[in-house]
Design an enzyme around this catalytic site. Structure first.
Site, PDB file in Angstrom:
ATOM      1  N   ASN A  10     -13.221  15.665 -20.472  1.00  0.00           N
ATOM      2  CA  ASN A  10     -13.474  14.805 -19.318  1.00  0.00           C
ATOM      3  C   ASN A  10     -13.236  15.651 -18.072  1.00  0.00           C
ATOM      4  O   ASN A  10     -12.092  15.956 -17.742  1.00  0.00           O
ATOM      5  CB  ASN A  10     -12.515  13.606 -19.363  1.00  0.00           C
ATOM      6  CG  ASN A  10     -12.618  12.725 -18.133  1.00  0.00           C
ATOM      7  OD1 ASN A  10     -13.494  12.915 -17.291  1.00  0.00           O
ATOM      8  ND2 ASN A  10     -11.715  11.767 -18.014  1.00  0.00           N
ATOM      9  N   TRP A  11     -14.324  16.026 -17.426  1.00  0.00           N
ATOM     10  CA  TRP A  11     -14.191  16.905 -16.252  1.00  0.00           C
ATOM     11  C   TRP A  11     -13.728  16.146 -15.020  1.00  0.00           C
ATOM     12  O   TRP A  11     -13.443  16.764 -13.984  1.00  0.00           O
ATOM     13  CB  TRP A  11     -15.517  17.625 -15.984  1.00  0.00           C
ATOM     14  CG  TRP A  11     -15.720  18.852 -16.826  1.00  0.00           C
ATOM     15  CD1 TRP A  11     -15.092  19.147 -18.021  1.00  0.00           C
ATOM     16  CD2 TRP A  11     -16.577  19.970 -16.544  1.00  0.00           C
ATOM     17  NE1 TRP A  11     -15.517  20.365 -18.493  1.00  0.00           N
ATOM     18  CE2 TRP A  11     -16.437  20.892 -17.613  1.00  0.00           C
ATOM     19  CE3 TRP A  11     -17.461  20.270 -15.518  1.00  0.00           C
ATOM     20  CZ2 TRP A  11     -17.145  22.102 -17.653  1.00  0.00           C
ATOM     21  CZ3 TRP A  11     -18.161  21.473 -15.566  1.00  0.00           C
ATOM     22  CH2 TRP A  11     -18.002  22.380 -16.618  1.00  0.00           C
ATOM     23  N   LYS A  12     -13.702  14.814 -15.087  1.00  0.00           N
ATOM     24  CA  LYS A  12     -13.273  14.001 -13.934  1.00  0.00           C
ATOM     25  C   LYS A  12     -14.060  14.438 -12.688  1.00  0.00           C
ATOM     26  O   LYS A  12     -15.237  14.752 -12.796  1.00  0.00           O
ATOM     27  CB  LYS A  12     -11.749  14.102 -13.748  1.00  0.00           C
ATOM     28  CG  LYS A  12     -11.006  13.776 -15.053  1.00  0.00           C
ATOM     29  CD  LYS A  12      -9.527  13.612 -14.885  1.00  0.00           C
ATOM     30  CE  LYS A  12      -8.889  13.286 -16.237  1.00  0.00           C
ATOM     31  NZ  LYS A  12      -7.468  12.992 -16.147  1.00  0.00           N
ATOM     32  N   HIS A  94     -11.222   4.300 -18.226  1.00  0.00           N
ATOM     33  CA  HIS A  94     -10.187   5.322 -18.050  1.00  0.00           C
ATOM     34  C   HIS A  94      -9.116   4.765 -17.105  1.00  0.00           C
ATOM     35  O   HIS A  94      -9.438   4.017 -16.173  1.00  0.00           O
ATOM     36  CB  HIS A  94     -10.809   6.592 -17.472  1.00  0.00           C
ATOM     37  CG  HIS A  94      -9.874   7.757 -17.513  1.00  0.00           C
ATOM     38  ND1 HIS A  94      -8.852   7.909 -16.608  1.00  0.00           N
ATOM     39  CD2 HIS A  94      -9.784   8.800 -18.366  1.00  0.00           C
ATOM     40  CE1 HIS A  94      -8.177   9.007 -16.903  1.00  0.00           C
ATOM     41  NE2 HIS A  94      -8.728   9.569 -17.966  1.00  0.00           N
ATOM     42  N   GLU A  96      -7.654   6.019 -14.709  1.00  0.00           N
ATOM     43  CA  GLU A  96      -7.902   6.329 -13.298  1.00  0.00           C
ATOM     44  C   GLU A  96      -8.899   5.335 -12.693  1.00  0.00           C
ATOM     45  O   GLU A  96      -8.799   4.976 -11.526  1.00  0.00           O
ATOM     46  CB  GLU A  96      -8.387   7.784 -13.168  1.00  0.00           C
ATOM     47  CG  GLU A  96      -7.227   8.744 -13.415  1.00  0.00           C
ATOM     48  CD  GLU A  96      -7.613  10.096 -13.980  1.00  0.00           C
ATOM     49  OE1 GLU A  96      -8.804  10.448 -13.972  1.00  0.00           O
ATOM     50  OE2 GLU A  96      -6.692  10.797 -14.452  1.00  0.00           O
ATOM     51  N   GLU A 164      -4.646   6.980 -24.203  1.00  0.00           N
ATOM     52  CA  GLU A 164      -4.181   7.897 -23.165  1.00  0.00           C
ATOM     53  C   GLU A 164      -3.007   7.268 -22.421  1.00  0.00           C
ATOM     54  O   GLU A 164      -3.212   6.453 -21.498  1.00  0.00           O
ATOM     55  CB  GLU A 164      -5.303   8.190 -22.158  1.00  0.00           C
ATOM     56  CG  GLU A 164      -6.517   8.851 -22.766  1.00  0.00           C
ATOM     57  CD  GLU A 164      -7.296   9.669 -21.752  1.00  0.00           C
ATOM     58  OE1 GLU A 164      -7.631  10.810 -22.074  1.00  0.00           O
ATOM     59  OE2 GLU A 164      -7.538   9.181 -20.632  1.00  0.00           O
ATOM     60  N   GLY A 170      -2.326  14.599 -17.005  1.00  0.00           N
ATOM     61  CA  GLY A 170      -2.198  15.576 -15.923  1.00  0.00           C
ATOM     62  C   GLY A 170      -0.774  15.939 -15.576  1.00  0.00           C
ATOM     63  O   GLY A 170      -0.520  16.561 -14.545  1.00  0.00           O
ATOM     64  N   SER A 209      -2.560  15.572 -21.447  1.00  0.00           N
ATOM     65  CA  SER A 209      -1.930  16.897 -21.538  1.00  0.00           C
ATOM     66  C   SER A 209      -2.141  17.583 -22.892  1.00  0.00           C
ATOM     67  O   SER A 209      -1.241  18.256 -23.396  1.00  0.00           O
ATOM     68  CB  SER A 209      -0.436  16.805 -21.189  1.00  0.00           C
ATOM     69  OG  SER A 209      -0.281  16.338 -19.852  1.00  0.00           O
ATOM     70  N   GLY A 230      -8.611  16.516 -20.389  1.00  0.00           N
ATOM     71  CA  GLY A 230      -8.945  16.643 -18.979  1.00  0.00           C
ATOM     72  C   GLY A 230      -8.905  18.099 -18.534  1.00  0.00           C
ATOM     73  O   GLY A 230      -9.836  18.872 -18.781  1.00  0.00           O
ATOM     74  N   GLY A 231      -7.807  18.490 -17.903  1.00  0.00           N
ATOM     75  CA  GLY A 231      -7.687  19.812 -17.288  1.00  0.00           C
ATOM     76  C   GLY A 231      -8.069  20.966 -18.207  1.00  0.00           C
ATOM     77  O   GLY A 231      -8.753  21.911 -17.786  1.00  0.00           O
TER      78      GLY A 231
HETATM   79  P1  13P Z   1      -5.298  15.839 -18.904  1.00  0.00           P
HETATM   80  O1  13P Z   1      -5.740  16.492 -20.195  1.00  0.00           O
HETATM   81  O2  13P Z   1      -5.609  16.671 -17.687  1.00  0.00           O
HETATM   82  O3  13P Z   1      -3.864  15.384 -18.988  1.00  0.00           O
HETATM   83  O4  13P Z   1      -6.199  14.513 -18.724  1.00  0.00           O
HETATM   84  C1  13P Z   1      -6.304  13.621 -19.781  1.00  0.00           C
HETATM   85  C2  13P Z   1      -7.351  12.631 -19.462  1.00  0.00           C
HETATM   86  O5  13P Z   1      -7.167  11.768 -18.624  1.00  0.00           O
HETATM   87  C3  13P Z   1      -8.644  12.732 -20.174  1.00  0.00           C
HETATM   88  O6  13P Z   1      -9.426  11.608 -19.952  1.00  0.00           O
END
Ligand code: 13P
Length: 249
Positions: A10-12, A94, A96, A164, A170, A209, A230-231
């Site tokens: 997920n590149w957000k 998600h 967020e 999640e 993050g 994470s 994510g990251g």
């Molecule tokens: P991180 O891997 O950066 O913690 O993000 C997880 C996430 O929200 C994937 O949708």
């Protein structure tokens, strides 16, 4: 029931056309993965990334869609538009989006229905906040989110669930493997209660994470069928190491 592992990135709100080089590098590093590989870039990159991944093992997806097929919804994108841009999945609900845009379980359910109707796999996210975990209401929260967010009639081909924990996203913090297993076993039991045998075919991703260093142990945890990353999905080398762990699991 064998469920193919899914390594989803997920590149957000990250990435411009310059970052498509990461996708070329990822395709070279993973020419024939055992696991299914998915990247969900920002909508601006979806068509270009879908073109760049033609003929590779990498699928693409969106990060949200509107519940309606078309109409006067400035700034929104329909599931059919994502599909037209090459997506095969869409992430929905998600944390967020639940936090930043006030998305409710009913909203997520309507979006999932629209996504499935358009031929996309719906990756529906659930997860507790730190306050909810500390109050020991995690399973209640997840149960309510599942019941409200997942449409009737889903199958292992149309829906994926991503667990999640909000506090793990993050932050570099992760639940213990026992905590991940407890929630995934609970989700599996809830799905089986509601959907019967079909509940055993639905894949359950862990997200929050996930890194190359912890991916293998997470993939070896009960009822973990992959990860939503994510990251660590932004750089080909890092995400490829996570895919390697999924391939070996
Ligand atoms: P991180 O891997 O950066 O913690 O993000 C997880 C996430 O929200 C994937 O949708």
């Amino acid at each position: 029931m064998t469920r193919r592992k899914l390594a989803a990135g997920n590149w957000k709100m990250n990435g411009t056309t310059a970052d498509l080089s990461e996708i070329d590098a990822l395709a070279s590093a993973q020419p024939d993965p055992t696991a299914e590989v998915l990247i969900c870039p920002p909508a601006t990159l979806l068509a270009a990334m879908s073109a760049a991944t033609q003929g590779t093992a990498i699928a693409t997806g969106g990060q949200d869609c509107h519940a309606q097929g078309s109409g006067a919804h400035t700034g929104d994108i329909s599931a059919a538009m994502l599909k037209d841009a090459g997506a095969s999945y869409v992430i929905l609900g998600h944390s967020e989006r639940r936090a930043d845009h006030g998305e409710t379980d009913a909203d997520v359910r309507a979006k999932a229905t629209a996504a499935i109707g358009a031929g996309l796999g719906a990756i529906v996210c659930v997860g507790e906040t730190l306050a909810q975990r500390e109050a020991e209401t995690t399973l209640d929260v997840i149960g309510t989110q599942l019941a409200g967010s997942i449409p009737d009639g889903v199958t292992g081909d149309t829906v994926v669930i991503a667990y999640e924990p909000v506090w793990a996203i993050g932050t570099g913090l992760t639940p213990t493997l026992a905590q991940i297993g407890e929630v995934h076993d609970f989700i599996r039991a809830e799905l089986t209660k509601r959907f019967g045998d079909t509940g055993g075919a639905i894949r359950l991703l862990y997200g929050g994470s996930v890194k190359p260093a912890n991916a293998a142990e997470i993939f070896a945890t009960s009822n973990v069928d992959g990860a939503l990353v994510g990251g660590a999905s932004l750089k080909a080398a890092e995400f490829s190491a996570i895919i390697d762990a999924a391939n070996a699991a």
